[in-house]
Design a protein around this motif. Structure first.
Motif, PDB file in Angstrom:
ATOM      1  N   SER A  62      -5.485  16.442 -91.191  1.00 35.88           N
ATOM      2  CA  SER A  62      -5.910  15.071 -91.465  1.00 35.88           C
ATOM      3  C   SER A  62      -7.427  15.025 -91.612  1.00 35.88           C
ATOM      4  O   SER A  62      -8.137  15.904 -91.143  1.00 35.88           O
ATOM      5  CB  SER A  62      -5.466  14.150 -90.335  1.00 35.88           C
ATOM      6  OG  SER A  62      -6.030  14.571 -89.106  1.00 35.88           O
ATOM      7  N   GLY A  63      -7.905  13.984 -92.240  1.00 34.65           N
ATOM      8  CA  GLY A  63      -9.343  13.827 -92.414  1.00 34.65           C
ATOM      9  C   GLY A  63      -9.828  14.471 -93.692  1.00 34.65           C
ATOM     10  O   GLY A  63      -9.111  15.238 -94.346  1.00 34.65           O
ATOM     11  N   PRO A  64     -11.073  14.185 -94.088  1.00 36.34           N
ATOM     12  CA  PRO A  64     -11.608  14.681 -95.358  1.00 36.34           C
ATOM     13  C   PRO A  64     -11.959  16.163 -95.293  1.00 36.34           C
ATOM     14  O   PRO A  64     -12.173  16.731 -94.221  1.00 36.34           O
ATOM     15  CB  PRO A  64     -12.878  13.838 -95.542  1.00 36.34           C
ATOM     16  CG  PRO A  64     -13.319  13.535 -94.137  1.00 36.34           C
ATOM     17  CD  PRO A  64     -12.046  13.369 -93.340  1.00 36.34           C
ATOM     18  N   THR A  65     -11.993  16.781 -96.460  1.00 36.92           N
ATOM     19  CA  THR A  65     -12.493  18.147 -96.593  1.00 36.92           C
ATOM     20  C   THR A  65     -13.901  18.070 -97.164  1.00 36.92           C
ATOM     21  O   THR A  65     -14.147  17.337 -98.128  1.00 36.92           O
ATOM     22  CB  THR A  65     -11.593  18.974 -97.530  1.00 36.92           C
ATOM     23  OG1 THR A  65     -10.279  19.009 -96.990  1.00 36.92           O
ATOM     24  CG2 THR A  65     -12.116  20.394 -97.685  1.00 36.92           C
ATOM     25  N   GLY A  66     -14.818  18.811 -96.581  1.00 35.58           N
ATOM     26  CA  GLY A  66     -16.197  18.767 -97.041  1.00 35.58           C
ATOM     27  C   GLY A  66     -16.358  19.369 -98.433  1.00 35.58           C
ATOM     28  O   GLY A  66     -15.562  20.213 -98.865  1.00 35.58           O
ATOM     29  N   GLU A  67     -17.389  18.958 -99.121  1.00 40.84           N
ATOM     30  CA  GLU A  67     -17.674  19.474-100.460  1.00 40.84           C
ATOM     31  C   GLU A  67     -18.269  20.878-100.365  1.00 40.84           C
ATOM     32  O   GLU A  67     -19.149  21.145 -99.535  1.00 40.84           O
ATOM     33  CB  GLU A  67     -18.658  18.551-101.182  1.00 40.84           C
ATOM     34  CG  GLU A  67     -19.035  19.033-102.582  1.00 40.84           C
ATOM     35  CD  GLU A  67     -20.135  18.200-103.219  1.00 40.84           C
ATOM     36  OE1 GLU A  67     -20.498  18.490-104.372  1.00 40.84           O
ATOM     37  OE2 GLU A  67     -20.645  17.271-102.547  1.00 40.84           O
ATOM     38  N   LEU A  68     -17.790  21.771-101.213  1.00 36.67           N
ATOM     39  CA  LEU A  68     -18.336  23.124-101.304  1.00 36.67           C
ATOM     40  C   LEU A  68     -19.222  23.213-102.534  1.00 36.67           C
ATOM     41  O   LEU A  68     -18.772  22.994-103.658  1.00 36.67           O
ATOM     42  CB  LEU A  68     -17.212  24.160-101.387  1.00 36.67           C
ATOM     43  CG  LEU A  68     -17.661  25.614-101.607  1.00 36.67           C
ATOM     44  CD1 LEU A  68     -18.430  26.133-100.397  1.00 36.67           C
ATOM     45  CD2 LEU A  68     -16.468  26.514-101.906  1.00 36.67           C
ATOM     46  N   ARG A  69     -20.497  23.534-102.318  1.00 33.74           N
ATOM     47  CA  ARG A  69     -21.423  23.741-103.429  1.00 33.74           C
ATOM     48  C   ARG A  69     -21.792  25.223-103.473  1.00 33.74           C
ATOM     49  O   ARG A  69     -21.754  25.904-102.464  1.00 33.74           O
ATOM     50  CB  ARG A  69     -22.687  22.898-103.242  1.00 33.74           C
ATOM     51  CG  ARG A  69     -22.423  21.421-102.984  1.00 33.74           C
ATOM     52  CD  ARG A  69     -23.689  20.709-102.557  1.00 33.74           C
ATOM     53  NE  ARG A  69     -23.456  19.334-102.171  1.00 33.74           N
ATOM     54  CZ  ARG A  69     -23.990  18.756-101.090  1.00 33.74           C
ATOM     55  NH1 ARG A  69     -24.783  19.450-100.286  1.00 33.74           N
ATOM     56  NH2 ARG A  69     -23.736  17.495-100.821  1.00 33.74           N
ATOM     57  N   ILE A  70     -22.187  25.686-104.632  1.00 35.25           N
ATOM     58  CA  ILE A  70     -22.516  27.085-104.841  1.00 35.25           C
ATOM     59  C   ILE A  70     -23.967  27.189-105.313  1.00 35.25           C
ATOM     60  O   ILE A  70     -24.408  26.399-106.155  1.00 35.25           O
ATOM     61  CB  ILE A  70     -21.582  27.725-105.901  1.00 35.25           C
ATOM     62  CG1 ILE A  70     -20.114  27.606-105.472  1.00 35.25           C
ATOM     63  CG2 ILE A  70     -21.970  29.173-106.154  1.00 35.25           C
ATOM     64  CD1 ILE A  70     -19.765  28.374-104.218  1.00 35.25           C
ATOM     65  N   ALA A  71     -24.710  28.169-104.788  1.00 36.80           N
ATOM     66  CA  ALA A  71     -26.096  28.384-105.210  1.00 36.80           C
ATOM     67  C   ALA A  71     -26.387  29.880-105.218  1.00 36.80           C
ATOM     68  O   ALA A  71     -25.792  30.647-104.470  1.00 36.80           O
ATOM     69  CB  ALA A  71     -27.068  27.651-104.284  1.00 36.80           C
ATOM     70  N   HIS A  72     -27.340  30.287-106.075  1.00 40.56           N
ATOM     71  CA  HIS A  72     -27.622  31.714-106.240  1.00 40.56           C
ATOM     72  C   HIS A  72     -28.963  32.136-105.633  1.00 40.56           C
ATOM     73  O   HIS A  72     -29.343  33.310-105.744  1.00 40.56           O
ATOM     74  CB  HIS A  72     -27.606  32.081-107.730  1.00 40.56           C
ATOM     75  CG  HIS A  72     -28.685  31.395-108.523  1.00 40.56           C
ATOM     76  ND1 HIS A  72     -28.548  30.122-109.019  1.00 40.56           N
ATOM     77  CD2 HIS A  72     -29.932  31.809-108.867  1.00 40.56           C
ATOM     78  CE1 HIS A  72     -29.660  29.779-109.656  1.00 40.56           C
ATOM     79  NE2 HIS A  72     -30.507  30.781-109.585  1.00 40.56           N
ATOM     80  N   SER A  73     -29.684  31.212-104.997  1.00 37.76           N
ATOM     81  CA  SER A  73     -30.968  31.557-104.400  1.00 37.76           C
ATOM     82  C   SER A  73     -31.302  30.564-103.303  1.00 37.76           C
ATOM     83  O   SER A  73     -30.706  29.485-103.212  1.00 37.76           O
ATOM     84  CB  SER A  73     -32.085  31.540-105.452  1.00 37.76           C
ATOM     85  OG  SER A  73     -32.316  30.206-105.895  1.00 37.76           O
ATOM     86  N   ALA A  74     -32.292  30.921-102.476  1.00 40.26           N
ATOM     87  CA  ALA A  74     -32.721  30.019-101.407  1.00 40.26           C
ATOM     88  C   ALA A  74     -33.283  28.730-101.992  1.00 40.26           C
ATOM     89  O   ALA A  74     -33.006  27.633-101.494  1.00 40.26           O
ATOM     90  CB  ALA A  74     -33.763  30.710-100.533  1.00 40.26           C
ATOM     91  N   ALA A  75     -34.059  28.846-103.072  1.00 36.06           N
ATOM     92  CA  ALA A  75     -34.649  27.652-103.689  1.00 36.06           C
ATOM     93  C   ALA A  75     -33.554  26.743-104.235  1.00 36.06           C
ATOM     94  O   ALA A  75     -33.599  25.517-104.053  1.00 36.06           O
ATOM     95  CB  ALA A  75     -35.606  28.063-104.803  1.00 36.06           C
ATOM     96  N   ALA A  76     -32.557  27.326-104.907  1.00 31.22           N
ATOM     97  CA  ALA A  76     -31.453  26.521-105.437  1.00 31.22           C
ATOM     98  C   ALA A  76     -30.651  25.883-104.312  1.00 31.22           C
ATOM     99  O   ALA A  76     -30.199  24.743-104.415  1.00 31.22           O
ATOM    100  CB  ALA A  76     -30.548  27.387-106.314  1.00 31.22           C
ATOM    101  N   ALA A  77     -30.508  26.614-103.209  1.00 34.40           N
ATOM    102  CA  ALA A  77     -29.780  26.065-102.064  1.00 34.40           C
ATOM    103  C   ALA A  77     -30.516  24.893-101.457  1.00 34.40           C
ATOM    104  O   ALA A  77     -29.920  23.879-101.093  1.00 34.40           O
ATOM    105  CB  ALA A  77     -29.568  27.150-101.010  1.00 34.40           C
ATOM    106  N   ALA A  78     -31.842  25.006-101.341  1.00 31.13           N
ATOM    107  CA  ALA A  78     -32.641  23.922-100.772  1.00 31.13           C
ATOM    108  C   ALA A  78     -32.535  22.674-101.635  1.00 31.13           C
ATOM    109  O   ALA A  78     -32.459  21.550-101.128  1.00 31.13           O
ATOM    110  CB  ALA A  78     -34.099  24.357-100.652  1.00 31.13           C
ATOM    111  N   GLU A  79     -32.483  22.873-102.938  1.00 36.36           N
ATOM    112  CA  GLU A  79     -32.338  21.732-103.850  1.00 36.36           C
ATOM    113  C   GLU A  79     -30.945  21.135-103.747  1.00 36.36           C
ATOM    114  O   GLU A  79     -30.780  19.912-103.711  1.00 36.36           O
ATOM    115  CB  GLU A  79     -32.608  22.191-105.284  1.00 36.36           C
ATOM    116  CG  GLU A  79     -32.537  21.071-106.305  1.00 36.36           C
ATOM    117  CD  GLU A  79     -32.874  21.546-107.704  1.00 36.36           C
ATOM    118  OE1 GLU A  79     -32.545  20.817-108.656  1.00 36.36           O
ATOM    119  OE2 GLU A  79     -33.456  22.637-107.849  1.00 36.36           O
TER     120      GLU A  79
END
Length: 286
Positions: A62-79
């Motif tokens: 039960s309850g929502p599933t969190g969104e999964l995002r994908i990034a290829h670098s630390a800078a992209a992840a921070a954004e």
């Protein structure tokens, strides 16, 4: 303040497991890796792990599933992650690689963002001496699979600040996990005890005193070990186990931590355990 979120660096076995746990608890996560092939498979792997976790009852349906995002670098992840509440590093057990990554993370995430190193053996203070803002660095030893094992080892280094410790407590609460805080040092508690035992078990097999199956059966039936040390080695990943033993041996000089020749052969032959389909036991295609 928005919804708490995490950035997980490393899309290997542990990173996928941690990301699965986070989204399974309804929180968004950005999964980061420089290996595009791993990233291409990451969403499918997390879905598969979520399905297994639901089947085993280790994550709530039960309850929502969190969104999964994908990034290829630390800078992209921070954004992508904007103001991540927690940054979790879960790459290979190599102190130099971990230190370099933490420098990249510190350069792009806001000062004060807790940086969690998922390590089974490298002392937190060893990393803290090489990276910016050592007060933001804390160790959390997630066990594999992260979505199944409910107790975690939390390692407070000598330079870890109270803000980082408080953030870890919040993270564990959000993930429905219990943390036990231990002192810093090679292997902490779990790996210092378990890895040496697995190494001894492999040596017993190598010496021809017992089969793999008999070693595990004795440890299960006589001493109450839930799976046996060699089946546990397959779950950990024999390559990861050897890396951790090397760390322990180099930093303690304990001959009992010098990796068994049997373990080394299995790594050389590509028999790394469940993730490759074969280790001490056969599991079929990974």
């Amino acid at each position: 303040m928005g919804t708490p979120s995490a950035a997980v660096f490393g899309a290997g076995v542990m990173g996928i497991g941690i990301a699965t746990l986070v989204v399974g608890r309804g929180l968004p996560v950005t999964l980061v890796d420089v290996d595009q092939a791993r990233l291409d498979k990451a969403s499918e792997r997390v879905r598969d792990e979520l399905r297994l976790a639901y089947m085993m009852g280790s994550l709530p349906r039960s309850g929502p599933t969190g969104e999964l995002r994908i990034a290829h670098s630390a800078a992209a992840a921070a954004e992508s992650a904007e103001e991540a509440t927690w940054v979790i590093e879960a790459i290979t057990e190599d102190a130099e690689l971990k230190a370099e990554l933490h420098k990249e993370i510190a350069a792009v995430f806001a000062p004060g963002t807790p940086r969690i190193t998922n390590t089974s053996s490298i002392p937190v203070d060893e990393l803290a001496g090489q990276v910016p803002s050592p007060a933001d660095l804390v160790g959390v030893h997630f066990m594999n699979p992260a979505y199944l094992i409910g107790t975690l080892e939390v390692v407070r280094g000598p330079r870890t600040g109270e803000r980082a410790m408080s953030a870890v407590r919040d993270l564990l609460s959000a993930l429905g996990r219990k943390g036990i805080v231990v002192g810093d040092g090679p292997g902490f508690v779990t790996s210092r005890v378990l890895h040496r035992m697995i190494n001894d078990a492999a040596n017993v097999v190598e010496e021809g005193r017992a089969t793999v199956e008999d070693v595990d059966a004795l440890m299960e039936g006589c001493l109450g070990h839930p799976t046996g040390p060699l089946r546990t080695a397959d779950l950990i990943g024999i390559d990861n186990l050897v890396d951790s033993l090397e760390v322990l041996y180099e930093r303690t000089g304990d001959e009992g931590c010098r990796p068994s020749e049997l373990l080394r052969r299995k790594v050389a032959e590509g028999d790394h355990g469940r993730k490759t389909g074969r280790g001490f036991y056969e599991y079929g295609a990974p």
